[in-house]
Design a protein around this motif. Structure first.
Motif, PDB file in Angstrom:
ATOM      1  N   ASN A 331       1.205  17.453  54.521  1.00 58.07           N
ATOM      2  CA  ASN A 331       2.447  17.417  53.733  1.00 58.07           C
ATOM      3  C   ASN A 331       2.531  16.187  52.830  1.00 58.07           C
ATOM      4  O   ASN A 331       3.639  15.708  52.528  1.00 58.07           O
ATOM      5  N   ALA A 332       1.403  15.655  52.394  1.00 62.05           N
ATOM      6  CA  ALA A 332       1.407  14.431  51.577  1.00 62.05           C
ATOM      7  C   ALA A 332       2.046  14.694  50.219  1.00 62.05           C
ATOM      8  O   ALA A 332       1.700  15.661  49.540  1.00 62.05           O
ATOM      9  N   PRO A 333       3.001  13.857  49.780  1.00 61.13           N
ATOM     10  CA  PRO A 333       3.636  14.066  48.470  1.00 61.13           C
ATOM     11  C   PRO A 333       2.737  13.594  47.334  1.00 61.13           C
ATOM     12  O   PRO A 333       1.775  12.855  47.545  1.00 61.13           O
ATOM     13  N   ILE A 334       3.082  14.019  46.131  1.00 58.75           N
ATOM     14  CA  ILE A 334       2.328  13.582  44.957  1.00 58.75           C
ATOM     15  C   ILE A 334       2.437  12.074  44.794  1.00 58.75           C
ATOM     16  O   ILE A 334       1.463  11.388  44.500  1.00 58.75           O
ATOM     17  N   VAL A 335       3.628  11.542  44.993  1.00 60.99           N
ATOM     18  CA  VAL A 335       3.879  10.116  44.774  1.00 60.99           C
ATOM     19  C   VAL A 335       4.617   9.540  45.980  1.00 60.99           C
ATOM     20  O   VAL A 335       5.563  10.152  46.488  1.00 60.99           O
ATOM     21  N   ASP A 336       4.180   8.371  46.404  1.00 60.56           N
ATOM     22  CA  ASP A 336       4.905   7.610  47.413  1.00 60.56           C
ATOM     23  C   ASP A 336       5.929   6.748  46.667  1.00 60.56           C
ATOM     24  O   ASP A 336       5.628   5.645  46.207  1.00 60.56           O
ATOM     25  N   VAL A 337       7.149   7.284  46.528  1.00 61.16           N
ATOM     26  CA  VAL A 337       8.172   6.631  45.695  1.00 61.16           C
ATOM     27  C   VAL A 337       8.524   5.252  46.236  1.00 61.16           C
ATOM     28  O   VAL A 337       8.697   4.292  45.471  1.00 61.16           O
ATOM     29  N   GLU A 338       8.630   5.121  47.546  1.00 59.35           N
ATOM     30  CA  GLU A 338       8.989   3.824  48.129  1.00 59.35           C
ATOM     31  C   GLU A 338       7.927   2.770  47.844  1.00 59.35           C
ATOM     32  O   GLU A 338       8.240   1.617  47.570  1.00 59.35           O
ATOM     33  N   LYS A 339       6.660   3.179  47.893  1.00 60.69           N
ATOM     34  CA  LYS A 339       5.577   2.237  47.586  1.00 60.69           C
ATOM     35  C   LYS A 339       5.681   1.777  46.133  1.00 60.69           C
ATOM     36  O   LYS A 339       5.483   0.605  45.830  1.00 60.69           O
ATOM     37  N   ASN A 340       6.000   2.703  45.228  1.00 64.59           N
ATOM     38  CA  ASN A 340       6.122   2.332  43.815  1.00 64.59           C
ATOM     39  C   ASN A 340       7.247   1.334  43.594  1.00 64.59           C
ATOM     40  O   ASN A 340       7.148   0.450  42.738  1.00 64.59           O
ATOM     41  N   LYS A 341       8.312   1.468  44.360  1.00 69.77           N
ATOM     42  CA  LYS A 341       9.411   0.504  44.224  1.00 69.77           C
ATOM     43  C   LYS A 341       8.947  -0.891  44.603  1.00 69.77           C
ATOM     44  O   LYS A 341       9.354  -1.885  43.991  1.00 69.77           O
ATOM     45  N   ASN A 342       8.072  -0.970  45.610  1.00 72.36           N
ATOM     46  CA  ASN A 342       7.542  -2.273  46.033  1.00 72.36           C
ATOM     47  C   ASN A 342       6.582  -2.874  45.012  1.00 72.36           C
ATOM     48  O   ASN A 342       6.375  -4.079  44.980  1.00 72.36           O
TER      49      ASN A 342
END
Length: 732
Positions: A331-342
Motif C-alpha cells: 500500500n505504498a503511496p506515490i509520495v510521502d507527504v510528511e517526509k516532504n514537509k521535513n
C-alpha cells in the motif's frame, strides 16, 4: 422427445374421471335391476332408482365437461411446451450466430488492421522524408484517416466481444505512473497544434502500484480524453485522479476528465451512451462510430464501477469514470507527504500560462512543499534576493532571463526549464539543468526532487563563489581529524567557526547563550549521538531553531530517511564534498550573510598518467575543492597519514566486518583524486557479503597494490610541497 410433465398429469386426470364414470354407471345398473326385481311397487326403491338415474345423468354431464376441459388444457400445455422448445432452439441458434459473428469480426479486424498498420507505418516514414508542402498535406490526411479507420475497427471489435459475452478482464499489477505516461503521450500528440492547456492532477497519497486491467483503463481514459480533444478548440482539458479507500485491499479510483469544449444540450444527454448514437453536436464531427462511450460504460460496469457526466452547452463537460481496483499488500503511496514537509524545500514558479501555473502550484502544495509564484522579472529578483529558493521553475520563453538572475543573485538555486507540449529543448551541451515537460504531474516533480541529490550536476555558473564573513558555524564531531578537515573546508568561506568533539559540549555552548547560523552535527558519537544532541539543542532554542546538518560516513536511502524523520534540516556524507557543502551553506545560511564574489583565477592542471591507466589525478581532488591548493594539501596529508592503518584493518578483518572501513576508504580515495582505487573499493564492498572468498581476495590484492602506488605518488607531492616551502623561507 420426452413428454412434458403437464401432459402426463392430464392423462392421469382423464383416467380418474373415466373410472369414476364407469363406477357410477355400474352402480346405477345394479340399482335398476334391483328395482325390477320382486316388490317393484315399493315407492322407496322407485325413488332411489330415480335419484340414481338423475345422479348418473348429472355425473355423465360433469364427466364429459371435465373431459373436454382437460383435453383443451392438455392441448394448451402441449403447445406451450412446443413453443418453449422452439424458443430454446432459436436461442441456441442466435447464440451460435452471435459467436460466429464475433469470430468473423475478429478475423476481419485482423485482416483489416494488418494492411492498415503497414499504411500507417509507411505514412509515418514518408512524413520524415523531404517532400513538398502539397505532399505533406496529403500525407497528413492519409495519416489521420488511417488512424481514424483503425479506431473504428477497434470499436466495432470491442463492441462485438461485449455483445457476445466474450470480453474478459485481466487482473495484474500495474504502475499508475506508467499508465498516465502512456495516456499523456497519446493525448499530447493530438493537442500539439491546439491552443489548449492539458493538466494532470494526481492525488499524491494514491497507492503507486495497483491491481487491475491496465489496458482497459487506458482505453477508457484515451476515449474520454479523446472526446475532449475533438470538441475543445481552446481553453483547458484536465485529468484529475483521486480515490476512496474501501478496505485494506480495495479502492475506488475516480478519473475525472474536464474540458471547456462545446458541451452537450439537455435534449441530447440521453443519447450519449446509446449504441451507435451520438449527440447533435457530436454528429457534426466526421469520425467516430458512436460506440466509444458505450464500450467505456460496459467496461466500467465490468470493473464494478460506472461512468457519469455533467455538461452544459457551450461551457464544457465533465466525465467521471469510477473504477473498483485492488491494491498491493504494501500500500505504498506515490509520495510521502510528511517526509516532504521535513525536507523544507522551496519552489518558485514563473509561467505566463495561468492554467499550468495554477496546476503546478496545486501539485506542489499537495506534496507538502513550499511554493511561491511571480509574474514579472522584477518580482523574481525581489524574491530570490530575500528568500531561500531551492528550485526555480520557469517557462522556456523566460528561462534565459531567469538564468541571468540566478547567476547574479542566487547561484545555489536550481533552475528548472518548463517545456510546452511538443517543444524541443535547444540547450548548449555545457548547460545542465532539470527539465519539466507539460503536461506535468506529481511524478515529474518527484524527478526534480531526485535531482537535488545530484546537486553538482546543476549550477548556473560554476565560477561563482561566495564568502560568509558574518556567519557563525558550529561543527560537532568526535573525530579530531574530521574536525580539522571540516574546519579547513569552512575556512575557505571565511566563516566564524567553533568546533567541539561531543554532543554534550555542543549543548553546553548553546545553553550558555551562543548563537549559530548553522550547525554541522556528526551522527555516530559515543555517549550521545547526533540526533539526540540536535533534539536537545532545539528544545533549548524554542521556536527559533538553528538549521542542523547531519554528517555521516554511512550513505543510502535508509540513513537519509532516518535523519529527515528525526527532523534534521539536511544531510552531508563523509568525506565532505565541496560542491555539496557549498549547496548546503547557500541553502540554510541567511541570505544577508552570503556575499558572492567572482573567482577569475584559472587553474592550469596537468594530467599525471601512468602507463596503462590513471592511478592518481590530483586535479580530480582539486576540482572538488574549487581548486584550493591549501585545503587539498591538508586532505592529502590526512590521507597519507591515516589510510595505511585502514588498509591493514580491512586486510585483517572478516569481509562483512570490513565493509564500513571499505566504504570510508573509498570516499576518502575519491576525494584525494584516486578515483580508480575508489572504484576498486566499491567492488570490494559489493562482494563482501557474497561468500566468494577467491573473488574478494583477488580484489583486495589489487586494492593493496593500488593503495601503495597512491601513497607513493602522494608522498612525492607532499615532499615537493615541503621543499618549495623551505625554499620560500630561505629566499631561494
Amino acid at each position: 422427445m420426452k413428454a412434458p410433465a403437464n401432459t402426463t398429469q392430464g392423462k392421469k386426470r382423464r383416467f380418474t374421471v373415466f373410472c369414476f364414470l364407469f363406477m357410477a354407471a355400474v352402480s346405477a345398473i345394479v340399482h335398476f335391476m334391483d328395482f325390477f326385481m320382486p316388490e317393484p311397487s315399493n315407492p322407496y326403491k322407485l325413488a332411489c332408482a330415480i335419484i340414481l338415474f338423475c345422479t348418473l345423468i348429472l355425473g355423465v354431464i360433469v364427466a364429459v365437461s371435465l373431459l373436454m376441459a382437460l383435453n383443451a388444457s392438455g392441448k394448451a400445455i402441449e403447445e406451450q411446451s412446443q413453443m418453449i422448445d422452439r424458443i430454446k432452439d432459436e436461442s441456441q441458434v442466435s447464440l451460435s450466430e452471435a459467436n460466429a459473428k464475433a469470430d468473423f469480426l475478429v478475423n476481419m479486424s485482423h485482416e483489416i488492421r494488418t494492411p492498415m498498420n503497414a499504411i500507417c507505418c509507411a505514412t509515418e516514414l514518408l512524413m520524415k522524408e523531404e517532400h513538398s508542402e502539397t505532399a505533406g498535406s496529403y500525407l497528413s490526411i492519409l495519416k489521420s484517416s488511417s488512424e481514424n479507420l483503425l479506431d473504428v475497427v477497434n470499436d466495432i471489435l470491442d463492441f462485438s466481444k461485449i455483445d457476445a459475452g466474450k470480453m474478459n478482464l485481466t487482473e495484474e499489477e500495474y504502475s499508475i505512473e506508467t499508465l498516465l505516461d502512456d495516456v499523456k503521450n497519446i493525448i499530447s500528440v493530438r493537442l500539439a497544434d491546439k491552443p489548449v492547456a492539458f493538466v494532470v492532477d494526481v492525488d499524491p497519497t494514491l497507492p503507486k502500484t495497483i491491481i487491475g486491467d491496465e489496458v482497459r483503463i487506458r482505453q477508457i481514459l484515451i476515449n474520454l480524453l479523446g472526446n475532449s480533444v475533438k470538441f475543445t478548440a481552446k481553453g483547458l482539458i484536465s485529468l484529475t485522479v483521486s480515490y476512496e479507500r474501501l478496505s485494506k485491499e480495495s479502492i475506488d479510483i475516480s478519473f475525472a476528465v474536464r474540458d471547456t469544449g462545446v458541451g452537450i444540450a439537455n435534449s441530447d444527454k440521453e443519447k450519449i451512451f446509446q449504441k451507435f448514437g451520438q449527440a447533435g453536436v457530436i454528429k457534426k464531427t466526421p469520425s467516430g462510430t458512436g460506440l466509444g462511450l458505450t464500450i467505456c460504460r460496459e467496461l466500467a460496469t465490468m470493473m464494478g464501477g460506472s461512468i457519469s457526466f455533467t455538461s452544459e452547452l457551450g461551457k464544457g463537460s465533465v466525465f467521471t469514470a469510477r473504477l473498483r481496483q485492488r491494491v498491493t499488500p504494501d500500500n505504498a503511496p506515490i509520495v510521502d507527504v510528511e517526509k516532504n514537509k521535513n525536507l523544507a524545500l522551496d519552489f518558485l514558479i514563473w509561467d505566463d500560462n495561468i492554467h499550468y501555473a495554477d496546476s503546478l502550484e496545486n501539485i506542489l502544495k499537495k506534496m507538502g512543499l513550499s511554493v511561491r509564484r511571480v509574474f514579472r522579472e522584477s518580482e523574481a529578483e525581489g524574491v530570490l534576493s530575500t528568500v531561500k529558493i531551492d528550485f526555480f521553475i520557469v517557462c522556456s520563453n523566460m528561462f534565459k532571463a531567469a538564468a541571468d538572475i540566478l547567476a547574479r543573485i542566487s547561484p545555489a538555486t536550481v533552475p528548472v526549464k518548463l517545456l510546452d507540449i511538443g517543444e524541443v529543448d535547444q540547450r548548449d551541451h555545457r548547460e545542465k539543468y532539470p527539465v519539466l515537460r507539460k503536461p506535468f504531474d506529481v511524478f515529474g516533480i518527484l524527478e526534480i526532487l531526485k535531482s537535488s541529490k545530484d546537486r553538482e550536476k546543476f549550477t548556473t555558473d560554476r565560477d561563482s563563489k561566495f564568502v560568509t564573513p558574518d556567519a557563525n558555524i558550529l561543527i560537532v564531531d568526535d573525530n579530531r581529524v574530521n574536525l580539522k578537515v571540516a574546519r579547513a573546508l569552512l575556512e575557505t568561506f571565511r566563516a566564524k567557526i567553533v568546533d567541539v568533539d561531543s554532543g554534550a559540549e555542543a549543548i553546553d555552548i548553546v545553553a550558555g547563550g551562543a548563537k549559530f547560523d548553522i550547525i554541522f552535527m556528526d551522527h555516530m558519537m559515543p555517549g550521545m549521538d547526533g540526533i539526540e544532541a540536535a533534539k536537545r539543542i532545539w528544545e533549548l532554542e524554542g521556536e527559533n531553531k538553528t538549521p542542523i546538518i547531519a554528517l555521516s560516513a554511512n550513505t543510502g536511502g535508509e540513513i537519509e530517511k532516518l535523519f529527515f524523520e528525526a527532523g534534521m534540516s539536511d544531510f552531508l556524507s563523509k568525506p565532505i564534498v565541496m560542491k555539496h557543502l557549498s549547496y548546503v551553506m547557500q541553502k540554510w545560511l541567511p541570505k544577508e550573510k552570503i556575499v558572492y564574489i567572482k573567482d577569475e583565477s584559472k587553474l592550469a592542471l596537468k594530467k599525471r598518467e601512468r602507463k596503462g591507466e590513471v592511478v592518481f589525478k590530483p586535479e580530480d581532488g582539486l576540482n572538488e575543492l574549487w581548486g584550493d591548493e591549501e585545503i587539498f594539501s591538508r586532505v592529502l596529508r590526512i590521507y597519507y597519514d591515516q589510510t595505511g592503518a585502514m588498509v591493514d584493518q580491512i586486510t585483517e578483518s572478516e569481509p562483512a566486518d570490513a565493509k564500513p572501513v571499505i566504504e570510508q576508504l573509498s570516499n576518502m580515495s575519491r576525494a584525494a583524486g584516486a578515483r580508480h582505487l575508489s572504484g576498486l573499493l566499491s567492488e570490494l564492498w559489493s562482494v563482501a557479503d557474497m561468500g566468494k572468498t577467491d573473488v574478494y581476495n583477488g580484489i583486495l590484492k589489487a586494492v593493496c597494490e593500488e593503495h601503495k602506488m597512491i601513497l607513493a605518488e602522494i608522498g612525492k607531492r607532499i615532499s615537493a610541497d615541503e621543499n618549495a616551502d623551505e625554499s620560500d623561507i630561505l629566499g631561494i
